[in-house]
Design an enzyme around this catalytic site. Structure first.
Site, PDB file in Angstrom:
ATOM      1  N   PHE A  16       0.828  -1.191   0.000  1.00  0.00           N
ATOM      2  CA  PHE A  16       0.000   0.000   0.000  1.00  0.00           C
ATOM      3  C   PHE A  16       0.870   1.252   0.000  1.00  0.00           C
ATOM      4  O   PHE A  16       2.010   1.229   0.441  1.00  0.00           O
ATOM      5  CB  PHE A  16      -0.927   0.002   1.219  1.00  0.00           C
ATOM      6  CG  PHE A  16      -1.912  -1.130   1.180  1.00  0.00           C
ATOM      7  CD1 PHE A  16      -3.071  -1.029   0.429  1.00  0.00           C
ATOM      8  CD2 PHE A  16      -1.653  -2.304   1.859  1.00  0.00           C
ATOM      9  CE1 PHE A  16      -3.967  -2.082   0.367  1.00  0.00           C
ATOM     10  CE2 PHE A  16      -2.541  -3.359   1.808  1.00  0.00           C
ATOM     11  CZ  PHE A  16      -3.702  -3.247   1.058  1.00  0.00           C
ATOM     12  N   CYS A  17       0.279   2.344  -0.483  1.00  0.00           N
ATOM     13  CA  CYS A  17       0.939   3.639  -0.565  1.00  0.00           C
ATOM     14  C   CYS A  17       1.635   3.953   0.757  1.00  0.00           C
ATOM     15  O   CYS A  17       1.037   3.770   1.805  1.00  0.00           O
ATOM     16  CB  CYS A  17      -0.109   4.697  -0.873  1.00  0.00           C
ATOM     17  SG  CYS A  17       0.555   6.342  -1.116  1.00  0.00           S
ATOM     18  N   PRO A  18       2.903   4.350   0.696  1.00  0.00           N
ATOM     19  CA  PRO A  18       3.701   4.748  -0.460  1.00  0.00           C
ATOM     20  C   PRO A  18       4.639   3.652  -0.966  1.00  0.00           C
ATOM     21  O   PRO A  18       5.494   3.924  -1.805  1.00  0.00           O
ATOM     22  CB  PRO A  18       4.507   5.919   0.085  1.00  0.00           C
ATOM     23  CG  PRO A  18       4.809   5.502   1.494  1.00  0.00           C
ATOM     24  CD  PRO A  18       3.545   4.773   1.949  1.00  0.00           C
TER      25      PRO A  18
END
Length: 80
Positions: A16-18
């Site tokens: 998941f981001c980042p």
């Protein structure tokens, strides 16, 4: 549709981001300028983040597709 050819691949599924973009930042350096990298991710935010990454750092986003809940990007490394 024929599969596009690529020189290297980054599997960022489940991240998941980042994290996907951080991994992309490092992995693109392993690809020679003008060569292509295929990125596979499952985080929908990559549809925003990866095109911006390419735009800001001078890489070409060749294609962007969603396939069965996975986001597949083909990026040609710029000259940096």
């Amino acid at each position: 549709m024929a599969a596009l050819e690529y020189d290297a691949e980054l599997d960022a599924r489940g991240l998941f981001c980042p994290e996907p973009v951080m991994m992309l930042h490092n992995r693109i350096l392993d690809v020679a300028p003008g060569r292509s990298l295929r990125v596979i991710a499952t985080d929908p935010s990559t549809t925003r983040d990866i095109p911006r990454f390419c735009q800001f750092l001078g890489h070409e986003l060749i294609s962007e597709q969603e396939q069965g809940g996975e986001f597949v990007f083909l990026i040609r490394r710029g000259r940096e």
